[in-house]
Design an enzyme around this catalytic site. Structure first.
Site, mmCIF file in Angstrom:
data_model
loop_
_atom_site.group_PDB
_atom_site.id
_atom_site.type_symbol
_atom_site.label_atom_id
_atom_site.label_comp_id
_atom_site.label_asym_id
_atom_site.label_seq_id
_atom_site.Cartn_x
_atom_site.Cartn_y
_atom_site.Cartn_z
ATOM 1 N N LYS A 79 76.265 -16.895 112.622
ATOM 2 C CA LYS A 79 75.276 -16.150 111.842
ATOM 3 C C LYS A 79 75.586 -16.403 110.382
ATOM 4 O O LYS A 79 76.740 -16.681 110.031
ATOM 5 C CB LYS A 79 75.421 -14.647 112.128
ATOM 6 C CG LYS A 79 74.197 -13.828 111.815
ATOM 7 C CD LYS A 79 73.229 -13.765 112.987
ATOM 8 C CE LYS A 79 72.005 -12.943 112.644
ATOM 9 N NZ LYS A 79 71.112 -12.790 113.792
ATOM 10 N N GLY A 176 59.018 1.574 117.263
ATOM 11 C CA GLY A 176 58.946 0.317 116.523
ATOM 12 C C GLY A 176 57.866 -0.572 117.098
ATOM 13 O O GLY A 176 57.974 -1.044 118.234
HETATM 14 P P1 NAD Z 1 59.782 -5.927 112.804
HETATM 15 O O1 NAD Z 1 60.360 -5.718 111.463
HETATM 16 O O2 NAD Z 1 58.575 -6.781 112.956
HETATM 17 O O3 NAD Z 1 59.433 -4.508 113.476
HETATM 18 C C1 NAD Z 1 60.214 -3.379 113.340
HETATM 19 C C2 NAD Z 1 59.292 -2.194 113.342
HETATM 20 O O4 NAD Z 1 60.076 -1.003 113.359
HETATM 21 C C3 NAD Z 1 58.389 -2.124 112.095
HETATM 22 O O5 NAD Z 1 57.055 -1.959 112.502
HETATM 23 C C4 NAD Z 1 58.925 -0.920 111.344
HETATM 24 O O6 NAD Z 1 57.916 -0.238 110.623
HETATM 25 C C5 NAD Z 1 59.466 -0.077 112.480
HETATM 26 N N1 NAD Z 1 60.467 0.904 112.076
HETATM 27 C C6 NAD Z 1 61.493 0.761 111.208
HETATM 28 N N2 NAD Z 1 62.191 1.902 111.119
HETATM 29 C C7 NAD Z 1 61.601 2.775 111.963
HETATM 30 C C8 NAD Z 1 61.855 4.129 112.316
HETATM 31 N N3 NAD Z 1 62.867 4.806 111.790
HETATM 32 N N4 NAD Z 1 61.040 4.715 113.217
HETATM 33 C C9 NAD Z 1 60.012 4.047 113.767
HETATM 34 N N5 NAD Z 1 59.719 2.768 113.468
HETATM 35 C C10 NAD Z 1 60.504 2.146 112.575
HETATM 36 O O7 NAD Z 1 60.982 -6.469 113.714
HETATM 37 P P2 NAD Z 1 60.882 -7.205 115.116
HETATM 38 O O8 NAD Z 1 60.953 -8.669 114.903
HETATM 39 O O9 NAD Z 1 59.782 -6.615 115.924
HETATM 40 O O10 NAD Z 1 62.289 -6.785 115.754
HETATM 41 C C11 NAD Z 1 62.494 -5.471 116.258
HETATM 42 C C12 NAD Z 1 63.945 -5.330 116.697
HETATM 43 O O11 NAD Z 1 64.241 -6.307 117.698
HETATM 44 C C13 NAD Z 1 64.964 -5.564 115.571
HETATM 45 O O12 NAD Z 1 66.057 -4.713 115.786
HETATM 46 C C14 NAD Z 1 65.382 -7.017 115.771
HETATM 47 O O13 NAD Z 1 66.686 -7.253 115.267
HETATM 48 C C15 NAD Z 1 65.345 -7.116 117.280
HETATM 49 N N6 NAD Z 1 65.150 -8.478 117.761
HETATM 50 C C16 NAD Z 1 64.038 -9.172 117.425
HETATM 51 C C17 NAD Z 1 63.851 -10.464 117.913
HETATM 52 C C18 NAD Z 1 62.613 -11.254 117.569
HETATM 53 O O14 NAD Z 1 62.360 -12.283 118.233
HETATM 54 N N7 NAD Z 1 61.810 -10.818 116.620
HETATM 55 C C19 NAD Z 1 64.815 -11.052 118.759
HETATM 56 C C20 NAD Z 1 65.952 -10.312 119.103
HETATM 57 C C21 NAD Z 1 66.106 -9.019 118.601
#
Ligand code: NAD
Length: 350
Positions: A79, A176
């Site tokens: 990372k 989320g």
């Molecule tokens: P994103 O930023 O698109 O979505 C996150 C969402 O969570 C946003 O809509 C935000 O407004 C909301 N949010 C933040 N704080 C909040 C709270 N306190 N209460 C309610 N909602 C809240 O991110 P993503 O790409 O959808 O990823 C989501 C999670 O999955 C992250 O933890 C990320 O590390 C993990 N993840 C994502 C991927 C990927 O392919 N995108 C892969 C592995 C892990």
């Protein structure tokens, strides 16, 4: 102090680079290359201290080793973090510096986008190094595949808990509704599940209410919703000492990284009979998707491989039950077993 950190997390290598011309301050951590070259995204974050940045990159890269191991990929864990501050004015120059940093490791580490970075940043990195994936026009946004993997993990948990993996008639609470959460809601809705959702961004809530007939609750109230399954898809540490007594669900399965604030919270879920889908097993679809670029898979093949998370998860829950251990410990054992096997093979070959 730094070597104490490395010994604690078991890292192979950590590289620091400063570029006086651009103000770039970056750390690349390679946790393990036993299973293959390290892969993991680049996080751009305004850390409060250098120590916080180092801890973050060490923790995240170690998690990548486990994620690749349980997904059965020939990848190691790495990372990088870039310490952002107000002095950075030229983003393009910053990512040129980062590209040179990645290149200096000669392929031991390949990067991709992560929190705070995007495909355009990676296109700049690509001008300096070939060791970057997730570019525009290649494997693309991993989120839909991550969502599919989480959905499959959730179905495996349902099969284990209810003897049937259909989610029709089940109520799933989702925290989320971003890139992953939205697509997960789509899968769940199509499978006949009722959705209770929360996001701090009202436009995202409105969209899933309109498209999937979801009911909304305040983001603080989502942990206490009376549902069958909870899917944390916002930030990590949602299962913690404060929330643990609020859950009224049978299963927790979502995409967020580092969902358990502490191991003891995983133990507490187990004691309460709540099935927990270990995060790095459930959300491995994104890594599987970017690996398609390295392994030469089509995107359809990557999708199918993400679907196999179902069998990994089901097998893991069965091991946890048979051995009388919480699922997060069973996941760690599975990852460690794969790493130990690769280490033994490497020792025999040399
Ligand atoms: P994103 O930023 O698109 O979505 C996150 C969402 O969570 C946003 O809509 C935000 O407004 C909301 N949010 C933040 N704080 C909040 C709270 N306190 N209460 C309610 N909602 C809240 O991110 P993503 O790409 O959808 O990823 C989501 C999670 O999955 C992250 O933890 C990320 O590390 C993990 N993840 C994502 C991927 C990927 O392919 N995108 C892969 C592995 C892990």
């Amino acid at each position: 102090m730094i070597f104490e950190h490395l010994a604690h997390y078991g890292h192979e290598q950590v590289s620091f680079m400063y570029d006086p011309d651009t103000g770039y301050r970056g750390i690349i951590a390679i946790h393990s290359t036993i299973l293959g070259p390290a892969l993991g995204g680049t996080r751009l974050w305004n850390y409060e201290s250098e120590d916080e940045a180092l801890t973050d990159v060490l923790r995240l890269s170690r998690g990548m080793t486990a994620k690749a191991a349980v997904a059965g990929l020939h990848l190691g864990g790495g990372k990088s973090v870039i310490l952002a501050d107000d002095k950075i004015t030229d983003r393009e120059a910053l990512f040129h510096s980062h590209g040179r940093h990645v290149q200096s490791l000669g392929g031991r580490y390949t990067t991709a986008e992560d929190v705070g970075t995007n495909p355009s940043d990676m296109a700049i990195v690509r001008e300096e190094t070939e060791y970057v994936v997730g570019l525009e026009g290649r494997s693309g946004d991993p989120s839909p595949v991550t969502a599919f993997g989480v959905y499959r993990a959730m179905k495996a948990c349902a099969k284990f808990k209810y003897g049937d993996d259909s989610l029709a008639g089940k109520t799933v609470s989702v925290k989320g509704l971003g890139h992953v959460g939205y697509h997960l809601c789509d899968y769940l809705h199509k499978d006949g599940a009722a959705l209770v959702v929360a996001d701090i961004d009202q436009t995202k809530v409105d969209r899933v209410m309109e498209e999937f007939g979801a009911t909304a609750v305040d983001h603080e109230a989502i942990y206490g919703v009376d549902a069958d399954i909870f899917a944390p898809c916002a930030l990590g540490a949602g299962v913690n000492d404060d929330t643990i007594d609020e859950f009224k669900v049978d299963i927790i399965a979502g995409s967020a990284n580092n969902q358990l604030a502490h191991d003891r919270n995983g133990d507490a879920l187990d004691e309460r009979g709540i099935i927990y889908a270990p995060d790095y097993v459930a959300n491995g679809g994104g890594l599987i998707n970017v690996n398609a670029e390295l392994a030469g898979w089509t995107l359809e093949e990557a999708h199918a491989k993400a679907g196999e998370i179902y069998h990994t998860m089901l097998g893991l829950l069965e091991i946890a039950r048979d051995e009388g251990i919480p699922s997060y410990k069973a996941a760690r054992r599975l990852a460690q077993r794969r790493i130990d096997t690769a280490r033994r093979r490497a020792a025999v070959a040399s």
